[in-house]
Design a protein around this motif. Structure first.
Motif, PDB file in Angstrom:
ATOM      1  N   ASP A 381       0.835  -1.205   0.000  1.00  0.00           N
ATOM      2  CA  ASP A 381       0.000   0.000   0.000  1.00  0.00           C
ATOM      3  C   ASP A 381       0.875   1.263   0.000  1.00  0.00           C
ATOM      4  N   GLU A 382       0.212   2.424  -0.064  1.00  0.00           N
ATOM      5  CA  GLU A 382       0.919   3.693  -0.210  1.00  0.00           C
ATOM      6  C   GLU A 382       1.792   4.011   0.996  1.00  0.00           C
ATOM      7  N   ASP A 383       1.265   3.788   2.218  1.00  0.00           N
ATOM      8  CA  ASP A 383       2.037   4.097   3.422  1.00  0.00           C
ATOM      9  C   ASP A 383       3.293   3.249   3.502  1.00  0.00           C
ATOM     10  N   SER A 384       3.169   1.970   3.149  1.00  0.00           N
ATOM     11  CA  SER A 384       4.338   1.084   3.197  1.00  0.00           C
ATOM     12  C   SER A 384       5.383   1.511   2.181  1.00  0.00           C
ATOM     13  N   ALA A 385       4.942   1.902   1.003  1.00  0.00           N
ATOM     14  CA  ALA A 385       5.880   2.354  -0.023  1.00  0.00           C
ATOM     15  C   ALA A 385       6.619   3.608   0.434  1.00  0.00           C
ATOM     16  N   TYR A 386       5.896   4.497   1.061  1.00  0.00           N
ATOM     17  CA  TYR A 386       6.528   5.737   1.535  1.00  0.00           C
ATOM     18  C   TYR A 386       7.543   5.434   2.626  1.00  0.00           C
ATOM     19  N   ARG A 387       7.201   4.507   3.543  1.00  0.00           N
ATOM     20  CA  ARG A 387       8.133   4.175   4.620  1.00  0.00           C
ATOM     21  C   ARG A 387       9.411   3.555   4.073  1.00  0.00           C
ATOM     22  N   LEU A 388       9.286   2.696   3.051  1.00  0.00           N
ATOM     23  CA  LEU A 388      10.469   2.086   2.442  1.00  0.00           C
ATOM     24  C   LEU A 388      11.353   3.153   1.798  1.00  0.00           C
ATOM     25  N   MET A 389      10.742   4.070   1.095  1.00  0.00           N
ATOM     26  CA  MET A 389      11.512   5.141   0.451  1.00  0.00           C
ATOM     27  C   MET A 389      12.187   6.023   1.499  1.00  0.00           C
ATOM     28  N   ARG A 390      11.467   6.353   2.569  1.00  0.00           N
ATOM     29  CA  ARG A 390      12.027   7.182   3.627  1.00  0.00           C
ATOM     30  C   ARG A 390      13.204   6.481   4.301  1.00  0.00           C
ATOM     31  N   LYS A 391      13.076   5.167   4.539  1.00  0.00           N
ATOM     32  CA  LYS A 391      14.164   4.412   5.165  1.00  0.00           C
ATOM     33  C   LYS A 391      15.399   4.401   4.265  1.00  0.00           C
ATOM     34  N   ALA A 392      15.169   4.218   2.948  1.00  0.00           N
ATOM     35  CA  ALA A 392      16.295   4.219   2.010  1.00  0.00           C
ATOM     36  C   ALA A 392      16.990   5.578   2.006  1.00  0.00           C
ATOM     37  N   ALA A 393      16.209   6.642   2.094  1.00  0.00           N
ATOM     38  CA  ALA A 393      16.789   7.983   2.116  1.00  0.00           C
ATOM     39  C   ALA A 393      17.628   8.179   3.378  1.00  0.00           C
ATOM     40  N   MET A 394      17.149   7.701   4.523  1.00  0.00           N
ATOM     41  CA  MET A 394      17.890   7.855   5.774  1.00  0.00           C
ATOM     42  C   MET A 394      19.148   6.994   5.770  1.00  0.00           C
ATOM     43  N   ASP A 395      19.033   5.746   5.274  1.00  0.00           N
ATOM     44  CA  ASP A 395      20.190   4.850   5.243  1.00  0.00           C
ATOM     45  C   ASP A 395      21.299   5.396   4.354  1.00  0.00           C
TER      46      ASP A 395
END
Length: 411
Positions: A381-395
């Motif tokens: 879903d949209e929230d999960s996709a956003y969290r994955l992208m945010r985690k990649a940006a932080m990592d």
């Protein structure tokens, strides 16, 4: 103090007034050629939007004609500058003591105008986007308007200051109308207005109103009547209809015939009418300067100078047993010129805010597009996709938009 000393001091003050008025009249002689060039460049900028929006299929001959007109106006301005510099070089030391900032503004204007040749080549070859071309034209026009602002900062006479403030704000409002013409021409030529361009259009309309409100406050009765007559012109009702279409968050109707050219023609009629008012304001400014110089030059007696030095005052305030400042001095003190500076600063802020808004909207679109790709690939879903992208940006210690752009480039 002896009467001889008093007379010499007042005579020196009067001579200083005369020198400043001579300077101001010489500078006002540059305002006409400056405004003519600004007007020509405004037309050229609007035509460039249609040329670039249509990928060179429309308006190319009109654009080239406007560019030729701008070059002619540029030549006339250079001739006026050459004459002004020659007269300045021949003047006395006191008469040529212009502000260094004004001279640097003039030098900046010449530099910006020289850079337009490359921009015209890029427009003709379709090597620049419409938004970038508009930004570069805005920069060149802005340098010319900054010279007018510096002229406004040299006046001390009440009537001249009033004329300069009304003229400056009218020219600024007209420039914003020119930017609106360019923005609308692009959107109607493309057949759509995205969020960034709708926001830009609305902001330009609102900023124009601010400028014209200030102009109306300080303009004389003749200028106000001409402005009121223009506001009632039938053309504005059709232009308002097209404005409403552009600002609506809906697709433009399919039955519009050459809407980019129609918008450009209507906006040009409005701006040309503004130019007629602007020319009258420039002439009124010149007359005010000449009248003030005539009055200053005619003061050859100490009584004349003293009369000018002690104008009619307001009644004393209850708290202080000294006369209040003259009405004209209180109304046209440095805070009035600060109004001009504030307006100029606000317009620059507006430009910066619009650029930031466009950047933010583009980044948001990239993020939304990348999020959609991730949702489709990972079946999340949209929230999960956003969290994955945010985690990649932080990592990776990168902005979210950089992650989005990388994801899109990999597809």
């Amino acid at each position: 103090m002896t009467s001889s000393t008093l007379e010499r001091l007042l005579a020196a003050a009067n001579a200083s007034d005369i020198d400043r008025l001579h300077q101001l009249i010489a500078l006002c002689a540059l305002v006409g050629p400056l405004s003519q060039l600004v007007h020509a460049l405004q037309r050229e900028r609007g035509a460039a939007s249609i040329v670039l929006g249509s990928r060179g299929q429309r308006f190319i001959e009109r654009y080239q004609a406007h560019a030729d007109h701008s070059r002619q106006a540029d030549t006339q301005l250079h001739a006026a500058l050459t004459h002004w510099m020659s007269a300045r070089d021949e003047a006395s030391h006191e008469a040529r003591a212009y502000s260094p900032r004004l001279l640097r503004r003039l030098a900046g204007a010449v530099t910006a105008l020289d850079a337009l040749a490359e921009l015209r080549t890029r427009v003709a070859a379709q090597q620049v986007s419409a938004d970038e071309a508009t930004r570069l034209y805005n920069r060149a026009i802005g340098t010319l308007l900054s010279v007018v602002f510096e002229v406004a900062d040299t006046a001390s006479d009440a009537d001249i200051t009033r004329a300069l403030v009304s003229l400056f704000h009218f020219i600024q409002g007209k420039e914003l109308a020119g930017q609106e013409r360019a923005c609308g021409a692009l959107g109607f030529t493309l057949g759509r207005f995205d969020d960034a361009h709708r926001h830009t259009l609305q902001s330009l309309i609102d900023a124009q109103q601010d400028c014209f409100d200030t102009f109306t406050e300080f303009a004389d009765e003749t200028a106000r009547r001409r402005w009121a007559a223009l506001a009632d012109h039938p053309t504005l009702s059709t232009l308002g209809h097209l404005r409403a279409m552009a600002l609506a968050e809906t697709v433009l109707p399919d039955d519009l015939e050459a809407p980019g050219e129609q918008w450009y023609a209507l906006a040009t009629q409005r701006i040309d009418a503004m130019k007629a008012i602007e020319d009258q304001l420039v002439e009124a400014l010149h007359q005010s300067c000449c009248q003030a110089l005539e009055q200053a030059s005619g003061r050859d007696r100490i009584d004349d100078v003293t009369t000018r030095a002690e104008p009619t005052t307001l009644s004393p305030t209850p708290e202080v047993d000294a006369p209040a400042a003259p009405v004209t001095v209180r109304y046209f003190d440095r805070s009035l010129l600060e109004l001009v500076q504030t307006q100029n600063h606000r317009l620059q802020q507006l430009s910066d805010e619009l650029a930031h808004t466009r950047k933010t909207l583009r980044e948001r679109k990239l993020i939304e597009r990348a999020k959609g790709l991730l949702m489709a690939q990972q079946h999340i879903d949209e929230d999960s996709a956003y969290r994955l992208m945010r985690k990649a940006a932080m990592d990776q210690s990168q902005p979210l938009v950089s992650i989005a752009r990388a994801m899109i480039d990999c597809t």
